[in-house]
Scaffold this motif. Sequence first.
Motif, short mmCIF file in Angstrom:
data_model
loop_
_atom_site.label_atom_id
_atom_site.label_comp_id
_atom_site.label_asym_id
_atom_site.label_seq_id
_atom_site.Cartn_x
_atom_site.Cartn_y
_atom_site.Cartn_z
N UNK A 142 5.96 -6.64 -20.48
CA UNK A 142 5.60 -6.82 -18.89
C UNK A 142 4.43 -7.77 -18.74
N UNK A 143 4.47 -8.45 -17.61
CA UNK A 143 3.33 -9.59 -17.24
C UNK A 143 1.95 -8.87 -17.22
N UNK A 144 2.12 -7.92 -16.05
CA UNK A 144 0.85 -7.40 -15.50
C UNK A 144 0.75 -5.79 -15.74
N UNK A 145 -0.24 -5.20 -16.22
CA UNK A 145 -0.22 -3.68 -16.21
C UNK A 145 -0.65 -3.10 -14.65
N UNK A 146 -1.46 -3.97 -14.27
CA UNK A 146 -2.07 -3.58 -12.95
C UNK A 146 -1.90 -4.92 -11.84
N UNK A 147 -1.41 -4.51 -10.83
CA UNK A 147 -1.24 -5.61 -9.64
C UNK A 147 -2.00 -5.22 -8.53
N UNK A 148 -3.09 -5.81 -8.05
CA UNK A 148 -3.38 -5.26 -6.57
C UNK A 148 -3.47 -6.57 -5.79
N UNK A 149 -2.89 -6.32 -4.59
CA UNK A 149 -2.74 -7.52 -3.80
C UNK A 149 -3.07 -7.29 -2.33
N UNK A 150 -4.06 -7.92 -1.72
CA UNK A 150 -4.63 -7.92 -0.51
C UNK A 150 -5.10 -6.47 0.01
N UNK A 151 -5.63 -5.66 -1.28
CA UNK A 151 -6.08 -4.48 -1.02
C UNK A 151 -7.02 -4.05 0.13
N UNK A 152 -6.78 -3.16 1.08
CA UNK A 152 -7.81 -2.96 2.08
C UNK A 152 -7.78 -1.57 2.26
N UNK A 153 -9.16 -1.03 2.45
CA UNK A 153 -9.29 0.40 3.24
C UNK A 153 -10.25 0.53 4.25
N UNK A 154 -9.85 0.92 5.16
CA UNK A 154 -10.84 0.97 6.24
C UNK A 154 -11.12 2.69 6.56
N UNK A 155 -12.14 3.09 6.51
CA UNK A 155 -12.47 4.41 6.80
C UNK A 155 -12.67 4.55 8.35
N UNK A 156 -12.31 5.61 9.21
CA UNK A 156 -12.64 5.72 10.52
C UNK A 156 -13.16 7.02 10.37
#
Length: 336
Positions: free
Chosen positions: A1-15
Amino acid sequence: MENMIEVKGLTKTFKSYKKGKGLSGTIKTLFKREVTEIEAVKDISFNIRPGEIIGYIGANGAGKSTTIKMMTGILNPTSGFVKVDGRVPYEKRQENAKHIGVVFGQKTQLWWDLPVGETFAILKEVYQVPDAFYAEQMKYFDEIFELSEFMGQTVRTLSLGQRMRADLAASMLHNPKVLFLDEPTIGLDVMVKERIRKAIKDMNKRYGTTILLTTHDMSDIEELCHRIIIIDKGQLLYDGGIDTIRRDFGYERKIVFDLRYDDAEVVGAILQQMRDEIQGCTPENMTYTLSESQLSVIFNRNEINISSIMNYVLQHLNVIDFSVKDMDIEAIVKRF
Ligand SMILES: Nc1ncnc2c1ncn2[C@@H]1O[C@H](COP(=O)(O)OP(=O)(O)OP(=O)(O)O)[C@@H](O)[C@H]1O
Ligand SMILES: [Mg+2]
């Protein structure tokens, strides 16, 4: 496998909803809630290959723990995605948990009221660890973390260092493919830190475990990580080798002197004089701050000899105590 972890455009907004003051405020709040938004993680992307040890660093509140919570399935992203070993953790939380290990240094993952020994026996069943492998792992954990010292005690009675050793062993018991360690060395003495670093290195070497860790301790990074990812205010600032950082920022040293007095004029005059007398002591290579009676001298050790600064200050100012500090992570982040 190429990547073990893939993170893309990850965004978290708390209200969060602001509550008005007093009873009338509370009543108003019932009808019209004022929303404040915190963008904890903003459009972060990176890939991690199998077997890498990554330092995920940044100042307090940068968004490190929030990222890890999304990578371990505790939180859903607002947008973007994460894949760990081919799974989306927050969609397949149970399945994902079998293949990862997690430590939150600030908060134990273990059952507060159970004896440590029983905790491991239960985890063995939960993860269906084969008998022979369990025995092998427990023997290793006992050597490196000296678990037998407190196997009979309940988790709530453990000291911080003992608790962290138990937490780490628990996270590694089922030999996960990926380990997420959020400040695994926080508040520990040098000896325990050393043991924890050794265990991290051993796991990585023996089983090719992929490890992502956050820390505020530059020595953890220096000793363990080949690559670091720096985030600030939720955004990615740097992703690359530790060598570049060391080359660009590793030359700085800071000496903090505790003085017997705090007269800024006197101290200023003497440091001005030091500039004239020590070779290379230009404003680019040496800066200082005085707060109360604490004098901090920050200098480029490639240009100025540390002993010439020490000698000068000790001879001309009344020094009670001093300490020499390596470059710290917060300072590096500030420089970017
Ligand atoms: N459940 C939540 N609700 C609202 N805001 C949150 C929540 N969790 C985190 N935050 C906010 O998101 C931001 C990032 O927090 P996070 O815990 O990810 O930082 P961190 O990089 O882990 O910091 P530290 O080094 O102090 O552990 C902070 O401003 C924090 O107050
Ligand atoms: Mg955190």
